[in-house]
Design an enzyme around this catalytic site. Structure first.
Site, short mmCIF file in Angstrom:
data_model
loop_
_atom_site.label_atom_id
_atom_site.label_comp_id
_atom_site.label_asym_id
_atom_site.label_seq_id
_atom_site.Cartn_x
_atom_site.Cartn_y
_atom_site.Cartn_z
N ASN A 277 -4.84 1.67 -1.49
CA ASN A 277 -5.33 0.29 -1.42
C ASN A 277 -6.26 -0.08 -2.57
O ASN A 277 -6.70 -1.22 -2.68
CB ASN A 277 -6.00 0.00 -0.06
N LYS B 298 0.82 -1.23 0.00
CA LYS B 298 0.00 0.00 0.00
C LYS B 298 0.85 1.27 0.00
O LYS B 298 0.52 2.24 -0.68
CB LYS B 298 -0.89 0.04 1.24
N ASP C 247 -9.81 2.60 3.10
CA ASP C 247 -9.84 2.07 4.48
C ASP C 247 -10.61 2.99 5.42
O ASP C 247 -11.40 2.52 6.25
CB ASP C 247 -8.40 1.90 5.01
#
Ligand code: ATR
Length: 280
Positions: free
Chosen positions: A88, A66, A104
């Protein structure tokens, strides 16, 4: 011809993303397939360009890729991914640059919203200062929460709090060490654990016990292995509301799905599929 999507990472064999996304594609009757690929950081650029050349629709990136993705010339991160320092989700669109996102924080936000937890003005104790904490902290600050980042290594918490303050988002943020947690929680609405405490195989460890928690709190543990962590058990014993890490896993995936396809994914089915994969 089938459109291919995938997740790159290492290790990747136990990823739940293929089951989750393939269930969604199939339920929506979309001619798409999602596969896991083991990719090492030094091969990430070639792998992303290869996927683009082969007409992939999009990618997820997981550990340890990431942060590496943000440094690649071929990926254009959006502002949030840049602030967080990690990508991501990758979206491929014809005649466009390869765009990078981080879902996220949005996944965590939607997991909390599912439990009717209001972010604006709420007092959040966020445990941890690693990659997941960064994503969640920037999202919470953007949504106007009052955040106390607590971390074993206090300097990391203070540094992250400083970075977020410098971004001039609506929320307030401070960084501290782990001591005095009970007093901090007395005054808080939400506790979020992003540390590795409680994660398999250290399932007996926890950031807080029932004695430190209370029934007006919402306790959200982003750890999902085991499904019910020691922290969530302690939270239930204290009468607190609980939010499990599986919700965040599913919502960050659902957000990626929206970015790739522009279509609303069947979130409940994705969650059911993930829970079944755990039982298998
Ligand atoms: P991720 O990117 O998944 O968030 P990470 O960057 O490795 O993972 O961060 C792990 C977090 O768990 C860190 O905040 C770490 O604290 P330190 O910064 O002090 O290392 C925290 N952590 C790990 N083990 C811990 C433990 N035994 N007690 C308290 N915090 C712990």
């Amino acid at each position: 011809m089938k459109r291919v999507f995938g997740v790159f990472g290492d290790p990747i064999a136990h990823s739940l993303s293929p089951a989750m996304h393939n269930a969604a594609f199939s339920a929506l009757g979309m001619d798409c397939v999602y596969h896991a690929f083991r990719v090492k950081p030094e091969k990430l650029e070639k792998a992303i360009l290869g996927a683009e050349a082969m007409g992939f629709g999009g990618l997820n990136l997981t550990v340890p890729l990431k942060e590496a993705a943000l440094k690649l010339d071929c990926v254009k991160p959006d502002r949030l991914a840049e602030r967080i320092g990690a990508v991501n989700t990758i979206v491929f669109k014809e005649n466009e640059k390869i765009n990078g996102y981080n879902t996220d924080g949005s996944g965590a936000k939607q997991a909390l919203q599912e439990s009717a937890v209001e972010m604006r003005g709420s007092k959040v104790v966020l445990a941890g200062a690693g990659g997941a904490a960064r994503a969640i902290a920037f999202q919470l600050a953007a949504d106007g929460a009052e955040i106390t980042i607590i971390n074993r290594t206090e300097a990391r918490a203070i540094e992250l709090a400083k970075e977020i303050s410098a971004a001039a988002l609506p929320g307030k943020v401070e960084g501290r060490g782990l001591s005095g947690l009970k007093a901090m929680l007395q005054d808080a609405d939400i506790l979020i654990n992003t540390t590795t405490l409680g994660m398999h195989p250290n399932t007996e460890t926890t950031i807080a016990t029932a004695e430190e928690l209370h029934s007006d709190l919402t306790v959200f543990d982003i750890v999902y292995n085991p499904l019910e962590t020691r922290l969530l058990k302690e939270a239930k014993a204290s009468g607190a509301k609980t939010v499990s890490g599986v919700s965040m896993l599913v919502y960050q995936g659902a957000e990626a799905f929206r970015l790739w396809t522009g279509i609303e994914p069947p979130v409940e089915l994705m969650k059911k599929t993930v829970l079944e994969a755990f039982k298998a």
